[in-house]
Design an enzyme around this catalytic site. Structure first.
Site, PDB file in Angstrom:
ATOM      1  N   SER A  88       0.835  -1.197   0.000  1.00  0.00           N
ATOM      2  CA  SER A  88       0.000   0.000   0.000  1.00  0.00           C
ATOM      3  C   SER A  88       0.878   1.258   0.000  1.00  0.00           C
ATOM      4  CB  SER A  88      -0.955  -0.039   1.200  1.00  0.00           C
ATOM      5  OG  SER A  88      -2.019   0.866   1.023  1.00  0.00           O
ATOM      6  N   ASP A 146      -9.652  -3.436  -5.456  1.00  0.00           N
ATOM      7  CA  ASP A 146      -9.409  -4.448  -4.416  1.00  0.00           C
ATOM      8  C   ASP A 146     -10.212  -4.166  -3.151  1.00  0.00           C
ATOM      9  OD1 ASP A 146      -8.114  -2.319  -3.194  1.00  0.00           O
ATOM     10  OD2 ASP A 146      -6.137  -3.256  -3.134  1.00  0.00           O
ATOM     11  N   HIS A 177      -7.611  -5.721  -0.445  1.00  0.00           N
ATOM     12  CA  HIS A 177      -6.418  -4.893  -0.231  1.00  0.00           C
ATOM     13  C   HIS A 177      -5.563  -5.382   0.934  1.00  0.00           C
ATOM     14  CE1 HIS A 177      -4.086  -1.185  -0.631  1.00  0.00           C
ATOM     15  NE2 HIS A 177      -4.176  -1.020   0.673  1.00  0.00           N
TER      16      HIS A 177
END
Length: 352
Positions: A116, A280, A312
């Site tokens: 991320s 996601d 995610h």
């Protein structure tokens, strides 16, 4: 700390204070914030001392089972997630020293892995190293679920807050802290990669596109946000190729909000509806797939794998992702373009 009443103390301790004159952030008066365990794995394996909130624990275990050794051949580089790279200079020197230390100890170049926003941190780091240094010390960069084009969710967080599923905290309460976290501004959707007329926030009186950030901050009563965004928008906004071999992996096939619809109580109530696109569940695929533009922009190979049905947060411990990471580390060249990660499938692989 997140219980009612106590959460007020936590917010006051963790918040940043932004100075519009110096364009710098600082800790709350009287508070010192430290990041524990740099170079060790425990800070990223679990996010709490009671080991209830797992993060990279499954991945580290997988690596250990492959023969890696905690705190020796697998290390972590935790950082103050409130700060954007321009205010975290010492961290990048620590990271560079850690890479060089591992290289000298084991006589092998290092793989960097981020998840991320950590991918943006890694990209910023690589963009600021000489190519000769990268050629010597870096074997490759594995990115998981990177919001390369920003995250639409950041606008919702700044407008009305988001408790990320922690039921004891109201969105309005946590918004106080989230607005003072500079990285939430850094991750606003890049204006250059979206349709100019795409509406991110819709209200009865105005539809906010990427061209309306200034008005957005004024209308939600967060004027400092405009300056914080100005300070950070160009840090990785041009998505300069990292100059190392890249494995870009992310989830697709899940409904992901790209427009938040509010009623007349905006911004002090939650959205009442959403417009979804592919992604996601947190970041849309348009943003995550921007790593594809590096193909041909750099001499080093760029491999892209999309995981159908993978959320995610799950990407850091999904078995199929861990298997692919193992193959990367073992030098297996095959990189599938798509892997089916839905629970009722056996991992169908397509592409070369």
């Amino acid at each position: 700390m997140l219980l009612p009443v106590l959460v007020d103390c936590w917010i006051d301790n963790i918040r940043l204070v932004y100075d519009r004159t110096t364009r710098r952030s600082s800790n709350s008066p009287g508070v010192q914030v430290r990041v524990p365990g740099f170079g060790q794995t425990y800070p990223v394996e679990f996010l709490d001392n009671n080991r209830l909130t797992g993060y990279f624990h499954t991945m580290v275990n997988h690596l250990v089972n492959m023969g890696y050794v905690r705190n020796e051949t697998v290390r972590s580089a935790p950082y103050d997630w409130r700060l954007a790279p321009n205010e975290n200079v010492e961290y990048f020197q620590q990271l560079k020293d850690l890479v060089e230390e591992m290289y000298e100890q084991h006589q092998h170049p290092v793989y960097l892995l981020g998840h991320s926003m950590g991918c943006h941190y890694t990209l910023y780091f690589l963009n600021h190293q000489p190519q000769t240094w990268k050629d010597k010390y870096i074997k490759g960069f594995i990115s998981l679920g990177a919001p390369w084009g920003g995250a639409v969710k950041a606008l919702r967080v700044l407008a009305s807050g988001n408790n990320d599923g922690v039921p004891m905290i109201s969105n309005m309460k946590i918004r106080e802290e989230q607005r003072m976290t500079v990285t939430n501004l850094w991750l606003l959707p890049l204006q250059s990669v979206r349709a100019k007329d795409h509406v991110f926030i819709s209200t009865p009186t105005f539809n906010y596109t990427g061209q309306d950030y200034n008005r957005f901050f004024m209308d939600i009563g967060f004027e400092d946000g405009w300056y914080m965004w100005e300070d950070t928008k160009n840090l990785t906004g041009d998505l300069q190729a990292p100059g190392v071999e890249v494995w870009c992996m992310y989830g697709v096939g899940l409904p992901t909000p790209v427009t938040y619809i509010y009623d007349e109580k905006f911004p002090d109530e939650d959205p009442v509806d959403y417009v979804y696109a592919d992604g996601d569940d947190t970041v849309d695929s348009l943003s995550m797939s921007l790593c594809k533009r590096w193909v041909g922009e750099q001499d080093k190979p760029v491999h892209v794998t999309e995981y159908r049905g993978l959320p995610h947060l799950d990407i850091v411990y999904n078995e199929k992702v861990l298997t692919q990471i193992q193959q990367i580390l073992e030098g297996i060249s095959e990189t599938p373009e798509e892997i089916d990660a839905r629970p009722d499938t056996r991992g169908k692989r397509t592409g070369n």
